[in-house]
Design a protein around this motif. Structure first.
Motif, short mmCIF file in Angstrom:
data_model
loop_
_atom_site.label_atom_id
_atom_site.label_comp_id
_atom_site.label_asym_id
_atom_site.label_seq_id
_atom_site.Cartn_x
_atom_site.Cartn_y
_atom_site.Cartn_z
N LYS A 24 39.40 8.98 8.31
CA LYS A 24 40.34 10.15 8.30
C LYS A 24 41.21 10.26 9.62
O LYS A 24 40.71 10.06 10.50
CB LYS A 24 39.44 11.38 8.02
CG LYS A 24 38.52 11.40 6.77
CD LYS A 24 39.34 11.27 5.46
CE LYS A 24 38.38 11.19 4.46
NZ LYS A 24 38.81 10.62 3.11
N MET A 42 38.33 18.24 9.13
CA MET A 42 36.80 17.59 9.47
C MET A 42 35.92 18.74 9.07
O MET A 42 35.13 18.22 8.46
CB MET A 42 36.95 18.03 11.27
CG MET A 42 37.61 16.88 11.88
SD MET A 42 37.96 17.25 13.71
CE MET A 42 36.38 17.33 14.34
N ARG A 43 36.31 19.92 8.78
CA ARG A 43 35.54 20.88 8.06
C ARG A 43 35.29 20.34 6.61
O ARG A 43 34.14 20.22 6.10
CB ARG A 43 35.90 22.42 8.08
CG ARG A 43 34.70 23.34 7.50
CD ARG A 43 35.47 24.27 6.94
NE ARG A 43 36.82 24.28 6.04
CZ ARG A 43 37.74 24.98 6.18
NH1 ARG A 43 37.95 26.04 6.84
NH2 ARG A 43 38.79 24.73 5.28
N ASP A 44 36.26 20.11 5.91
CA ASP A 44 36.25 19.91 4.47
C ASP A 44 35.61 18.47 4.26
O ASP A 44 35.07 18.40 3.33
CB ASP A 44 37.79 19.72 3.99
CG ASP A 44 38.57 20.99 4.05
OD1 ASP A 44 38.02 22.20 4.25
OD2 ASP A 44 39.90 21.15 3.83
N GLU A 45 35.86 17.68 5.11
CA GLU A 45 35.12 16.32 4.99
C GLU A 45 33.91 16.06 5.53
O GLU A 45 33.19 15.23 5.57
CB GLU A 45 36.19 15.21 5.61
CG GLU A 45 37.59 15.29 4.94
CD GLU A 45 37.35 14.37 3.54
OE1 GLU A 45 36.34 13.72 3.34
OE2 GLU A 45 38.45 14.88 2.77
N ARG A 46 33.35 17.22 6.17
CA ARG A 46 32.17 17.23 7.10
C ARG A 46 31.94 16.22 7.90
O ARG A 46 31.05 15.46 7.84
CB ARG A 46 30.97 17.22 6.07
CG ARG A 46 31.09 18.53 5.07
CD ARG A 46 30.07 18.69 4.05
NE ARG A 46 28.61 18.51 4.54
CZ ARG A 46 27.99 19.76 4.72
NH1 ARG A 46 28.60 20.90 4.54
NH2 ARG A 46 26.86 19.94 5.31
N ILE A 47 32.99 15.90 8.75
CA ILE A 47 32.81 14.72 9.81
C ILE A 47 33.18 15.42 11.22
O ILE A 47 33.81 16.49 11.31
CB ILE A 47 34.09 13.83 9.43
CG1 ILE A 47 35.30 14.37 9.43
CG2 ILE A 47 33.90 13.12 8.02
CD1 ILE A 47 36.64 13.46 9.22
N GLY A 48 32.94 14.59 12.28
CA GLY A 48 32.84 15.20 13.60
C GLY A 48 34.41 14.64 14.33
O GLY A 48 34.48 15.07 15.57
N ASN A 90 25.07 8.29 14.47
CA ASN A 90 24.47 8.77 13.22
C ASN A 90 24.31 7.65 12.44
O ASN A 90 23.35 7.41 11.40
CB ASN A 90 24.94 10.02 12.56
CG ASN A 90 24.42 11.32 13.22
OD1 ASN A 90 23.55 11.18 14.02
ND2 ASN A 90 25.51 12.13 13.23
N THR A 126 35.08 17.26 17.55
CA THR A 126 34.69 18.60 17.55
C THR A 126 34.34 19.00 19.05
O THR A 126 35.02 20.27 19.31
CB THR A 126 33.47 18.88 16.65
OG1 THR A 126 32.55 17.89 17.16
CG2 THR A 126 33.42 18.72 15.42
N GLN A 130 40.29 21.87 9.99
CA GLN A 130 40.20 22.09 8.65
C GLN A 130 40.03 20.76 7.72
O GLN A 130 38.92 20.94 7.10
CB GLN A 130 41.40 22.66 8.18
CG GLN A 130 41.66 24.21 8.43
CD GLN A 130 42.98 24.71 8.11
OE1 GLN A 130 43.79 24.22 7.30
NE2 GLN A 130 43.14 25.99 8.63
#
Length: 174
Positions: free
Chosen positions: A16, A31-37, A116, A53, A29
């Protein structure tokens, strides 16, 4: 048994990105929407940096710095190739105190690998990573590989082939 999982086998291929002129809010936004750091920052279709983040919290929110991603992005990029192993990726992460590496094939961004991603594939390496981070001991030079002792099952950077069996120093001496 040597661990030979390649970065290219476990990396995330769809990276992304945001534009260098985008706002920090836009990056957050996404990062939040895609649940990525993190997101990669592009300028003139080239990679210019990474916003994580941690950058947002420490630099933008707590540090009251900048409105654009260019104001808070990390520009010192730590790179790896898809043909390197996840052990090499883990070593680079520890050496540079980062949780993510950009994966480049020649000069082209082809993915990203995170701590991860490595943990999902090889949970046993967690112990090695945690211990190295905790005590601040650098990984040994890259001439050594982290491998599993075929006798006791422990992972070590001091495993040697003894008559066709990989043994740690404890099992070789005992």
């Amino acid at each position: 048994m040597k661990l030979n999982v390649l970065v290219g086998d476990v990396m995330t291929h769809s990276v992304k990105t945001v534009d260098i002129n985008d706002t920090v809010d836009t990056a957050a936004q996404l990062m939040r929407d895609e649940r990525i750091g993190s997101v990669v920052v592009l300028g003139d279709k080239n990679v210019k940096g990474v916003v994580t983040t941690t950058d947002i919290v420490y630099k933008h929110i707590a540090g009251k710095k900048g409105h654009r991603v260019s104001d808070i992005m990390s520009t010192e990029l730590v790179k790896i190739t898809p043909s390197e192993t996840i052990e090499e990726a883990a070593r680079k992460m520890v050496k540079h105190s980062v949780e993510k590496l950009l994966v480049f094939d020649k000069d082209k961004l082809v993915g990203i690998i995170t701590n991860n991603d490595i943990i999902k594939v090889e949970p046993a390496i967690v112990e090695i990573l945690l211990e190295k981070f905790k005590i601040g001991v650098p990984f040994p030079n890259t001439d050594h590989n982290v491998a599993e002792c075929e006798s006791c099952g422990n992972y070590s950077d001091n495993v040697e082939d003894v008559n066709g069996t990989y043994l740690c120093s404890d099992c070789r001496s005992g």
